[in-house]
Design a protein around this motif. Sequence first.
Motif, PDB file in Angstrom:
ATOM      1  N   VAL A  85      77.716  32.978  56.717  1.00 56.67           N
ATOM      2  CA  VAL A  85      77.298  31.889  55.840  1.00 56.67           C
ATOM      3  C   VAL A  85      76.307  30.975  56.557  1.00 56.67           C
ATOM      4  N   LEU A  86      76.631  30.577  57.775  1.00 57.75           N
ATOM      5  CA  LEU A  86      75.742  29.682  58.513  1.00 57.75           C
ATOM      6  C   LEU A  86      74.432  30.384  58.877  1.00 57.75           C
ATOM      7  N   ILE A  87      74.538  31.655  59.248  1.00 58.14           N
ATOM      8  CA  ILE A  87      73.321  32.410  59.580  1.00 58.14           C
ATOM      9  C   ILE A  87      72.384  32.459  58.378  1.00 58.14           C
ATOM     10  N   GLU A  88      72.949  32.641  57.180  1.00 63.35           N
ATOM     11  CA  GLU A  88      72.136  32.683  55.968  1.00 63.35           C
ATOM     12  C   GLU A  88      71.471  31.321  55.720  1.00 63.35           C
ATOM     13  N   ARG A  89      72.210  30.218  55.954  1.00 66.76           N
ATOM     14  CA  ARG A  89      71.643  28.880  55.777  1.00 66.76           C
ATOM     15  C   ARG A  89      70.491  28.634  56.746  1.00 66.76           C
ATOM     16  N   VAL A  90      70.681  29.033  57.977  1.00 68.20           N
ATOM     17  CA  VAL A  90      69.630  28.847  58.982  1.00 68.20           C
ATOM     18  C   VAL A  90      68.411  29.695  58.641  1.00 68.20           C
ATOM     19  N   SER A  91      68.658  30.914  58.189  1.00 68.55           N
ATOM     20  CA  SER A  91      67.561  31.800  57.797  1.00 68.55           C
ATOM     21  C   SER A  91      66.741  31.192  56.664  1.00 68.55           C
ATOM     22  N   LYS A  92      67.419  30.572  55.685  1.00 66.97           N
ATOM     23  CA  LYS A  92      66.721  29.930  54.569  1.00 66.97           C
ATOM     24  C   LYS A  92      65.867  28.763  55.060  1.00 66.97           C
ATOM     25  N   LEU A  93      66.400  27.983  56.002  1.00 64.72           N
ATOM     26  CA  LEU A  93      65.628  26.869  56.573  1.00 64.72           C
ATOM     27  C   LEU A  93      64.342  27.371  57.209  1.00 64.72           C
ATOM     28  N   ILE A  94      64.445  28.446  57.964  1.00 66.65           N
ATOM     29  CA  ILE A  94      63.273  28.995  58.644  1.00 66.65           C
ATOM     30  C   ILE A  94      62.260  29.516  57.631  1.00 66.65           C
ATOM     31  N   GLU A  95      62.752  30.169  56.572  1.00 68.64           N
ATOM     32  CA  GLU A  95      61.846  30.678  55.537  1.00 68.64           C
ATOM     33  C   GLU A  95      61.072  29.544  54.877  1.00 68.64           C
ATOM     34  N   VAL A  96      61.772  28.455  54.551  1.00 70.28           N
ATOM     35  CA  VAL A  96      61.103  27.308  53.933  1.00 70.28           C
ATOM     36  C   VAL A  96      60.057  26.722  54.879  1.00 70.28           C
ATOM     37  N   ALA A  97      60.409  26.610  56.172  1.00 66.04           N
ATOM     38  CA  ALA A  97      59.478  26.060  57.167  1.00 66.04           C
ATOM     39  C   ALA A  97      58.243  26.948  57.312  1.00 66.04           C
ATOM     40  N   VAL A  98      58.459  28.251  57.382  1.00 66.83           N
ATOM     41  CA  VAL A  98      57.338  29.189  57.540  1.00 66.83           C
ATOM     42  C   VAL A  98      56.425  29.136  56.323  1.00 66.83           C
ATOM     43  N   ASP A  99      57.010  28.909  55.144  1.00 62.75           N
ATOM     44  CA  ASP A  99      56.218  28.813  53.917  1.00 62.75           C
ATOM     45  C   ASP A  99      55.268  27.612  53.945  1.00 62.75           C
ATOM     46  N   ILE A 100      55.603  26.599  54.749  1.00 61.19           N
ATOM     47  CA  ILE A 100      54.746  25.405  54.852  1.00 61.19           C
ATOM     48  C   ILE A 100      53.687  25.576  55.935  1.00 61.19           C
ATOM     49  N   SER A 101      53.913  26.498  56.852  1.00 55.82           N
ATOM     50  CA  SER A 101      53.068  26.614  58.047  1.00 55.82           C
ATOM     51  C   SER A 101      51.595  26.833  57.729  1.00 55.82           C
ATOM     52  N   LEU A 102      51.281  27.882  56.970  1.00 58.51           N
ATOM     53  CA  LEU A 102      49.873  28.181  56.668  1.00 58.51           C
ATOM     54  C   LEU A 102      49.204  27.106  55.822  1.00 58.51           C
ATOM     55  N   PRO A 103      49.886  26.523  54.824  1.00 56.75           N
ATOM     56  CA  PRO A 103      49.260  25.389  54.120  1.00 56.75           C
ATOM     57  C   PRO A 103      48.912  24.233  55.054  1.00 56.75           C
ATOM     58  N   ILE A 104      49.753  23.958  56.033  1.00 57.00           N
ATOM     59  CA  ILE A 104      49.455  22.889  56.993  1.00 57.00           C
ATOM     60  C   ILE A 104      48.223  23.243  57.820  1.00 57.00           C
ATOM     61  N   ARG A 105      48.139  24.488  58.281  1.00 58.75           N
ATOM     62  CA  ARG A 105      47.006  24.912  59.108  1.00 58.75           C
ATOM     63  C   ARG A 105      45.744  25.125  58.270  1.00 58.75           C
ATOM     64  N   GLY A 106      45.927  25.257  56.960  1.00 59.90           N
ATOM     65  CA  GLY A 106      44.795  25.621  56.111  1.00 59.90           C
ATOM     66  C   GLY A 106      44.094  24.460  55.439  1.00 59.90           C
ATOM     67  N   GLN A 107      44.342  23.233  55.895  1.00 55.90           N
ATOM     68  CA  GLN A 107      43.648  22.074  55.328  1.00 55.90           C
ATOM     69  C   GLN A 107      42.411  21.739  56.166  1.00 55.90           C
ATOM     70  N   ASP A 108      41.387  21.205  55.515  1.00 54.75           N
ATOM     71  CA  ASP A 108      40.201  20.769  56.257  1.00 54.75           C
ATOM     72  C   ASP A 108      40.585  19.773  57.350  1.00 54.75           C
ATOM     73  N   ASP A 109      41.427  18.825  56.973  1.00 60.17           N
ATOM     74  CA  ASP A 109      41.905  17.833  57.940  1.00 60.17           C
ATOM     75  C   ASP A 109      43.301  18.234  58.383  1.00 60.17           C
ATOM     76  N   LEU A 110      43.414  18.575  59.656  1.00 63.20           N
ATOM     77  CA  LEU A 110      44.705  19.017  60.176  1.00 63.20           C
ATOM     78  C   LEU A 110      45.757  17.931  60.023  1.00 63.20           C
ATOM     79  N   ILE A 111      46.947  18.338  59.659  1.00 56.21           N
ATOM     80  CA  ILE A 111      48.057  17.402  59.555  1.00 56.21           C
ATOM     81  C   ILE A 111      48.663  17.213  60.946  1.00 56.21           C
ATOM     82  N   GLU A 112      48.778  15.954  61.347  1.00 58.57           N
ATOM     83  CA  GLU A 112      49.386  15.632  62.640  1.00 58.57           C
ATOM     84  C   GLU A 112      50.849  15.282  62.451  1.00 58.57           C
TER      85      GLU A 112
END
Length: 341
Positions: free
Chosen positions: A241-268
Amino acid sequence: MPKPQKMTKLDKLAEAEWEAKMDTINKTYRDNITRSEETIQRLKNECISRERELEDRKTSFRMAQANLYEASKMTKVTDDDFSTIQFKLRKLSGKLANFTPISKPLFIATKQEVVDYFQKKWPRDKDRIAELFNLMPDDKMDYSIFSLLVERLIIEFIVNNVFLKKIHLDDKINNSFTALEKLFAGHDNWVKDLRLKCSRATVLLIKSNDPSTMSTIDAALKELLDGLLEELRHLFRCDEVLIERVSKLIEVAVDISLPIRGQDDLIEMVDLQFNDPIHDHQVKQQHSLSGNADSIFMGISPVFLAKSLSDENDMFEDDEEKAGSYRKDCTLVFKGKAICN
Protein backbone atom coordinates in the motif's frame (compact mmCIF):
# COMPACT_ATOMS: atom_id res chain seq x y z
CA MET A 1 98.47 76.27 -53.92
CA PRO A 2 100.12 73.03 -52.90
CA LYS A 3 99.89 70.17 -55.34
CA PRO A 4 97.97 67.12 -54.16
CA GLN A 5 100.18 64.32 -53.15
CA LYS A 6 100.21 61.32 -55.33
CA MET A 7 98.65 58.22 -53.76
CA THR A 8 101.10 55.59 -53.03
CA LYS A 9 100.45 51.99 -53.90
CA LEU A 10 99.77 51.30 -50.22
CA ASP A 11 97.18 54.08 -50.10
CA LYS A 12 95.46 52.70 -53.15
CA LEU A 13 95.33 49.24 -51.61
CA ALA A 14 93.90 50.66 -48.38
CA GLU A 15 91.32 52.66 -50.29
CA ALA A 16 90.32 49.61 -52.33
CA GLU A 17 90.07 47.51 -49.20
CA TRP A 18 87.94 50.19 -47.52
CA GLU A 19 85.62 50.44 -50.53
CA ALA A 20 85.30 46.64 -50.62
CA LYS A 21 84.40 46.57 -46.93
CA MET A 22 81.87 49.37 -47.39
CA ASP A 23 80.35 47.56 -50.38
CA THR A 24 80.06 44.41 -48.23
CA ILE A 25 78.51 46.39 -45.36
CA ASN A 26 76.11 48.17 -47.72
CA LYS A 27 75.15 44.91 -49.40
CA THR A 28 74.57 43.25 -46.02
CA TYR A 29 72.50 46.26 -44.92
CA ARG A 30 70.45 46.18 -48.13
CA ASP A 31 69.99 42.41 -47.82
CA ASN A 32 68.82 42.82 -44.20
CA ILE A 33 66.41 45.55 -45.21
CA THR A 34 65.09 43.38 -48.02
CA ARG A 35 64.65 40.39 -45.71
CA SER A 36 62.97 42.60 -43.08
CA GLU A 37 60.63 44.04 -45.68
CA GLU A 38 59.82 40.54 -46.92
CA THR A 39 59.21 39.37 -43.33
CA ILE A 40 57.00 42.38 -42.61
CA GLN A 41 55.04 41.80 -45.80
CA ARG A 42 54.67 38.08 -45.02
CA LEU A 43 53.43 38.91 -41.50
CA LYS A 44 51.05 41.51 -42.92
CA ASN A 45 49.70 38.94 -45.36
CA GLU A 46 49.33 36.39 -42.56
CA CYS A 47 47.57 38.96 -40.39
CA ILE A 48 45.18 39.83 -43.21
CA SER A 49 44.57 36.14 -43.81
CA ARG A 50 43.90 35.52 -40.08
CA GLU A 51 41.58 38.52 -39.92
CA ARG A 52 39.63 37.20 -42.90
CA GLU A 53 39.52 33.75 -41.33
CA LEU A 54 38.31 35.27 -38.06
CA GLU A 55 35.63 37.26 -39.84
CA ASP A 56 34.55 34.15 -41.73
CA ARG A 57 34.29 32.25 -38.45
CA LYS A 58 32.35 35.08 -36.84
CA THR A 59 29.98 35.10 -39.80
CA SER A 60 29.54 31.32 -39.58
CA PHE A 61 29.05 31.60 -35.81
CA ARG A 62 26.38 34.27 -36.22
CA MET A 63 24.65 32.26 -38.94
CA ALA A 64 24.65 29.13 -36.78
CA GLN A 65 23.29 31.12 -33.86
CA ALA A 66 20.58 32.63 -36.04
CA ASN A 67 19.67 29.24 -37.50
CA LEU A 68 19.49 27.65 -34.06
CA TYR A 69 17.39 30.52 -32.73
CA GLU A 70 15.03 30.39 -35.70
CA ALA A 71 14.68 26.63 -35.32
CA SER A 72 13.97 26.86 -31.59
CA LYS A 73 12.35 30.20 -30.82
CA MET A 74 8.82 28.91 -31.42
CA THR A 75 9.47 25.59 -29.69
CA LYS A 76 6.54 24.66 -27.48
CA VAL A 77 7.53 21.76 -25.28
CA THR A 78 4.08 20.90 -23.89
CA ASP A 79 0.67 22.55 -23.81
CA ASP A 80 1.36 23.67 -20.25
CA ASP A 81 1.70 27.24 -19.08
CA PHE A 82 2.15 28.64 -15.58
CA SER A 83 -1.54 28.16 -14.76
CA THR A 84 -1.51 24.43 -15.57
CA ILE A 85 1.81 24.00 -13.78
CA GLN A 86 0.26 25.67 -10.75
CA PHE A 87 -2.66 23.22 -10.93
CA LYS A 88 -0.29 20.24 -11.08
CA LEU A 89 1.81 21.58 -8.20
CA ARG A 90 -1.38 22.00 -6.16
CA LYS A 91 -2.24 18.37 -6.88
CA LEU A 92 1.22 17.23 -5.80
CA SER A 93 1.10 19.43 -2.70
CA GLY A 94 -2.24 17.93 -1.69
CA LYS A 95 -0.95 14.38 -2.07
CA LEU A 96 2.15 15.24 -0.03
CA ALA A 97 0.07 16.79 2.74
CA ASN A 98 -2.17 13.69 2.90
CA PHE A 99 0.59 11.11 2.63
CA THR A 100 1.63 10.95 6.28
CA PRO A 101 -1.86 11.19 7.86
CA ILE A 102 -3.26 8.33 5.74
CA SER A 103 -0.06 6.32 6.31
CA LYS A 104 -0.29 6.59 10.11
CA PRO A 105 -1.24 2.88 10.51
CA LEU A 106 2.15 2.05 8.93
CA PHE A 107 4.15 4.32 11.26
CA ILE A 108 6.74 2.22 13.12
CA ALA A 109 9.30 4.58 14.73
CA THR A 110 9.51 5.84 18.28
CA LYS A 111 9.67 9.54 19.03
CA GLN A 112 13.41 9.33 19.71
CA GLU A 113 14.03 7.39 16.50
CA VAL A 114 12.13 10.06 14.57
CA VAL A 115 14.18 12.84 16.18
CA ASP A 116 17.46 11.01 15.56
CA TYR A 117 16.56 10.37 11.92
CA PHE A 118 15.62 13.95 11.09
CA GLN A 119 18.57 15.42 13.00
CA LYS A 120 20.93 13.18 11.04
CA LYS A 121 19.15 14.11 7.81
CA TRP A 122 19.33 17.87 8.44
CA PRO A 123 22.19 18.52 10.90
CA ARG A 124 21.93 22.29 10.42
CA ASP A 125 18.42 22.11 11.85
CA LYS A 126 19.34 19.80 14.73
CA ASP A 127 18.39 22.24 17.51
CA ARG A 128 15.18 23.34 15.79
CA ILE A 129 14.12 19.72 15.28
CA ALA A 130 14.69 19.03 18.98
CA GLU A 131 12.67 22.12 19.87
CA LEU A 132 9.75 21.01 17.69
CA PHE A 133 9.56 17.55 19.22
CA ASN A 134 10.02 18.82 22.77
CA LEU A 135 6.73 20.71 22.53
CA MET A 136 5.06 17.58 23.88
CA PRO A 137 6.37 15.81 27.01
CA ASP A 138 7.94 12.36 27.32
CA ASP A 139 7.31 9.97 24.45
CA LYS A 140 4.27 11.80 23.16
CA MET A 141 4.74 13.19 19.66
CA ASP A 142 2.81 15.79 17.74
CA TYR A 143 1.98 13.80 14.60
CA SER A 144 1.17 16.98 12.67
CA ILE A 145 4.76 18.20 13.17
CA PHE A 146 6.01 14.78 12.12
CA SER A 147 3.80 14.98 9.01
CA LEU A 148 5.30 18.32 8.02
CA LEU A 149 8.85 16.99 8.29
CA VAL A 150 7.95 13.93 6.22
CA GLU A 151 6.47 16.29 3.63
CA ARG A 152 9.73 18.23 3.64
CA LEU A 153 11.67 14.98 3.25
CA ILE A 154 9.66 13.89 0.21
CA ILE A 155 9.50 17.24 -1.60
CA GLU A 156 13.23 17.74 -1.04
CA PHE A 157 13.86 14.34 -2.63
CA ILE A 158 11.57 15.20 -5.56
CA VAL A 159 13.12 18.62 -6.16
CA ASN A 160 16.69 17.28 -6.11
CA ASN A 161 16.05 14.16 -8.15
CA VAL A 162 13.26 15.24 -10.52
CA PHE A 163 12.64 18.99 -10.79
CA LEU A 164 16.32 20.01 -10.89
CA LYS A 165 17.24 17.57 -13.64
CA LYS A 166 18.55 19.52 -16.63
CA ILE A 167 16.01 18.05 -19.04
CA HIS A 168 14.25 14.93 -17.74
CA LEU A 169 15.11 11.51 -16.28
CA ASP A 170 17.64 10.39 -18.91
CA ASP A 171 21.06 11.20 -17.46
CA LYS A 172 22.75 10.76 -20.86
CA ILE A 173 20.68 13.66 -22.21
CA ASN A 174 21.16 15.63 -19.00
CA ASN A 175 24.94 15.19 -19.07
CA SER A 176 25.16 16.10 -22.76
CA PHE A 177 23.07 19.21 -22.17
CA THR A 178 25.27 20.19 -19.20
CA ALA A 179 28.39 19.93 -21.38
CA LEU A 180 26.83 22.14 -24.07
CA GLU A 181 25.55 24.56 -21.43
CA LYS A 182 29.15 25.06 -20.26
CA LEU A 183 30.32 25.46 -23.86
CA PHE A 184 27.71 28.16 -24.50
CA ALA A 185 28.33 29.97 -21.21
CA GLY A 186 27.41 33.64 -21.65
CA HIS A 187 25.00 32.91 -24.52
CA ASP A 188 21.78 32.65 -22.52
CA ASN A 189 19.51 32.61 -25.58
CA TRP A 190 21.41 29.67 -27.03
CA VAL A 191 21.17 27.74 -23.77
CA LYS A 192 17.45 28.46 -23.46
CA ASP A 193 16.74 27.44 -27.05
CA LEU A 194 18.77 24.26 -26.64
CA ARG A 195 16.92 23.43 -23.40
CA LEU A 196 13.56 23.90 -25.10
CA LYS A 197 14.60 21.86 -28.11
CA CYS A 198 15.92 18.97 -25.99
CA SER A 199 12.80 19.05 -23.83
CA ARG A 200 10.54 19.01 -26.88
CA ALA A 201 12.48 16.11 -28.41
CA THR A 202 12.09 14.19 -25.14
CA VAL A 203 8.33 14.80 -25.12
CA LEU A 204 8.05 13.49 -28.70
CA LEU A 205 10.10 10.39 -27.86
CA ILE A 206 7.85 9.68 -24.87
CA LYS A 207 4.68 10.20 -26.91
CA SER A 208 5.95 7.81 -29.59
CA ASN A 209 6.86 5.22 -26.93
CA ASP A 210 10.43 5.10 -28.18
CA PRO A 211 11.76 1.80 -26.74
CA SER A 212 15.14 3.15 -25.69
CA THR A 213 13.67 6.27 -24.10
CA MET A 214 10.92 4.38 -22.27
CA SER A 215 13.39 1.79 -21.02
CA THR A 216 15.61 4.54 -19.62
CA ILE A 217 12.66 6.30 -17.98
CA ASP A 218 11.34 3.06 -16.45
CA ALA A 219 14.76 2.37 -14.96
CA ALA A 220 14.96 5.94 -13.62
CA LEU A 221 11.47 5.67 -12.09
CA LYS A 222 12.45 2.45 -10.31
CA GLU A 223 15.62 4.11 -9.03
CA LEU A 224 13.57 7.06 -7.74
CA LEU A 225 11.08 4.76 -6.04
CA ASP A 226 13.82 2.68 -4.41
CA GLY A 227 15.66 5.82 -3.27
CA LEU A 228 12.61 7.39 -1.64
CA LEU A 229 11.51 4.12 -0.03
CA GLU A 230 14.99 3.74 1.42
CA GLU A 231 14.42 7.01 3.30
CA LEU A 232 10.88 6.19 4.40
CA ARG A 233 11.80 2.73 5.72
CA HIS A 234 13.21 4.43 8.80
CA LEU A 235 9.74 5.71 9.65
CA PHE A 236 7.11 3.46 8.04
CA ARG A 237 6.47 -0.17 7.26
CA CYS A 238 6.86 -0.21 3.50
CA ASP A 239 4.14 -2.64 2.43
CA GLU A 240 2.45 -2.74 -0.97
CA VAL A 241 0.00 0.00 0.00
CA LEU A 242 2.72 2.48 0.95
CA ILE A 243 4.84 1.54 -2.06
CA GLU A 244 1.86 2.28 -4.32
CA ARG A 245 1.35 5.69 -2.62
CA VAL A 246 4.99 6.60 -3.06
CA SER A 247 4.92 5.46 -6.68
CA LYS A 248 1.91 7.73 -7.35
CA LEU A 249 3.75 10.69 -5.79
CA ILE A 250 6.71 10.13 -8.08
CA GLU A 251 4.47 9.81 -11.14
CA VAL A 252 2.76 13.12 -10.35
CA ALA A 253 6.15 14.81 -9.80
CA VAL A 254 7.59 13.44 -13.05
CA ASP A 255 4.49 14.67 -14.90
CA ILE A 256 5.40 18.22 -13.80
CA SER A 257 9.09 17.94 -14.68
CA LEU A 258 9.01 18.58 -18.44
CA PRO A 259 6.45 21.42 -18.19
CA ILE A 260 8.76 23.12 -15.69
CA ARG A 261 11.79 22.69 -17.97
CA GLY A 262 9.77 23.61 -21.04
CA GLN A 263 8.94 27.23 -20.19
CA ASP A 264 10.74 30.19 -21.76
CA ASP A 265 11.39 31.48 -18.26
CA LEU A 266 12.76 28.74 -16.06
CA ILE A 267 10.90 28.21 -12.82
CA GLU A 268 13.15 28.65 -9.79
CA MET A 269 12.65 26.71 -6.56
CA VAL A 270 13.69 28.77 -3.55
CA ASP A 271 14.20 26.99 -0.23
CA LEU A 272 12.92 28.85 2.81
CA GLN A 273 15.67 29.27 5.40
CA PHE A 274 15.70 29.93 9.13
CA ASN A 275 15.15 33.64 9.89
CA ASP A 276 13.98 34.46 6.35
CA PRO A 277 11.22 37.10 6.42
CA ILE A 278 7.65 35.96 5.90
CA HIS A 279 6.20 37.14 2.59
CA ASP A 280 2.61 36.08 3.19
CA HIS A 281 1.74 36.08 -0.50
CA GLN A 282 4.54 33.59 -1.23
CA VAL A 283 4.46 31.23 1.75
CA LYS A 284 1.77 29.26 3.60
CA GLN A 285 2.31 29.11 7.34
CA GLN A 286 1.76 25.48 8.36
CA HIS A 287 2.53 25.94 12.05
CA SER A 288 3.49 28.88 14.22
CA LEU A 289 5.58 28.77 17.38
CA SER A 290 4.29 32.16 18.43
CA GLY A 291 1.08 34.08 18.10
CA ASN A 292 2.68 36.78 16.00
CA ALA A 293 5.11 35.02 13.67
CA ASP A 294 7.40 37.29 11.66
CA SER A 295 10.14 34.96 10.38
CA ILE A 296 10.70 31.46 9.03
CA PHE A 297 11.54 28.83 11.64
CA MET A 298 11.88 25.94 9.19
CA GLY A 299 11.10 25.60 5.50
CA ILE A 300 8.87 22.68 4.47
CA SER A 301 8.52 23.10 0.70
CA PRO A 302 10.15 25.62 -1.65
CA VAL A 303 8.61 28.66 -3.25
CA PHE A 304 8.18 28.30 -7.03
CA LEU A 305 9.03 31.53 -8.83
CA ALA A 306 9.46 32.58 -12.45
CA LYS A 307 11.85 35.29 -13.61
CA SER A 308 9.13 37.03 -15.58
CA LEU A 309 5.53 36.46 -16.46
CA SER A 310 3.58 38.26 -19.16
CA ASP A 311 0.53 40.24 -18.11
CA GLU A 312 -1.84 37.71 -19.63
CA ASN A 313 -0.29 34.81 -17.70
CA ASP A 314 0.37 36.61 -14.44
CA MET A 315 -2.11 35.24 -11.95
CA PHE A 316 -0.90 37.31 -9.00
CA GLU A 317 -0.82 40.81 -10.40
CA ASP A 318 -1.82 43.20 -7.61
CA ASP A 319 -0.09 45.63 -5.29
CA GLU A 320 -0.16 43.32 -2.27
CA GLU A 321 1.52 40.54 -4.20
CA LYS A 322 4.34 42.87 -5.24
CA ALA A 323 5.12 43.73 -1.61
CA GLY A 324 8.10 41.39 -1.45
CA SER A 325 9.67 38.32 -3.01
CA TYR A 326 12.28 35.71 -2.13
CA ARG A 327 13.93 36.46 -5.49
CA LYS A 328 14.30 39.89 -7.03
CA ASP A 329 12.24 40.51 -10.17
CA CYS A 330 10.53 37.14 -9.88
CA THR A 331 6.82 36.43 -9.84
CA LEU A 332 5.05 33.76 -7.83
CA VAL A 333 4.00 30.52 -9.51
CA PHE A 334 3.26 28.45 -6.39
CA LYS A 335 3.53 29.18 -2.67
CA GLY A 336 6.02 27.47 -0.41
CA LYS A 337 5.25 26.08 3.02
CA ALA A 338 6.97 26.76 6.34
CA ILE A 339 6.85 26.49 10.10
CA CYS A 340 7.09 30.08 11.35
CA ASN A 341 8.44 31.77 14.44
